[in-house]
Design a protein around this motif. Structure first.
Motif, PDB file in Angstrom:
ATOM      1  N   ALA A 152       2.101  12.158 -10.023  1.00  0.00           N
ATOM      2  CA  ALA A 152       1.301  13.307  -9.752  1.00  0.00           C
ATOM      3  C   ALA A 152       2.369  14.431  -9.858  1.00  0.00           C
ATOM      4  N   ASP A 153       3.543  14.147  -9.130  1.00  0.00           N
ATOM      5  CA  ASP A 153       4.704  15.292  -9.378  1.00  0.00           C
ATOM      6  C   ASP A 153       5.105  15.272 -10.875  1.00  0.00           C
ATOM      7  N   LEU A 154       5.112  14.016 -11.360  1.00  0.00           N
ATOM      8  CA  LEU A 154       5.703  14.163 -13.081  1.00  0.00           C
ATOM      9  C   LEU A 154       4.749  14.915 -13.897  1.00  0.00           C
ATOM     10  N   VAL A 211       3.106   5.832  -2.822  1.00  0.00           N
ATOM     11  CA  VAL A 211       4.308   6.710  -3.226  1.00  0.00           C
ATOM     12  C   VAL A 211       4.297   6.757  -4.854  1.00  0.00           C
ATOM     13  N   TRP A 212       4.042   5.693  -5.593  1.00  0.00           N
ATOM     14  CA  TRP A 212       3.909   5.610  -6.746  1.00  0.00           C
ATOM     15  C   TRP A 212       3.036   6.685  -7.612  1.00  0.00           C
ATOM     16  N   VAL A 237       0.836  -1.200  -0.189  1.00  0.00           N
ATOM     17  CA  VAL A 237       0.114  -0.033   0.175  1.00  0.00           C
ATOM     18  C   VAL A 237       1.088   1.358  -0.038  1.00  0.00           C
ATOM     19  N   GLN A 238       2.054   1.291   0.958  1.00  0.00           N
ATOM     20  CA  GLN A 238       2.944   2.389   0.770  1.00  0.00           C
ATOM     21  C   GLN A 238       3.571   2.740  -0.414  1.00  0.00           C
ATOM     22  N   ARG A 239       3.927   1.458  -1.167  1.00  0.00           N
ATOM     23  CA  ARG A 239       4.453   1.726  -2.535  1.00  0.00           C
ATOM     24  C   ARG A 239       3.427   2.260  -3.423  1.00  0.00           C
TER      25      ARG A 239
END
Length: 74
Positions: A37-39, A31-32, A26-28
């Motif tokens: 979203a940042d990209l 983060v993905w 779930v954490q990965r």
């Protein structure tokens, strides 16, 4: 023969391992999604710059995607 007693409850390694993997999965995933979203945000901002502004940072419109994704012009 002496037996030692522990107040700690034994944990099933299979159960503990499964929960740890589930949490890390779930954490990965979170983060993905944040990285994606940042990209997209970086690409959006560069696409909304003028050609002169892009030239100032050394990019052309056709190079934006690769520059954001790979950190270099490919």
């Amino acid at each position: 023969m002496t037996m030692s007693y522990s107040s700690l409850q034994p944990t099933s390694s299979a159960l503990f391992g499964a929960e740890t993997n589930r949490n890390s999965l779930v954490q990965r995933i979170v983060v993905w999604f944040k990285e994606r979203a940042d990209l997209y945000r970086a690409e959006y901002e560069l696409n909304h710059m003028s050609d002169v502004e892009l030239a100032d940072v050394g990019l052309s419109r056709g190079e934006i995607h690769n520059a954001v994704r790979h950190g270099r012009i490919v």
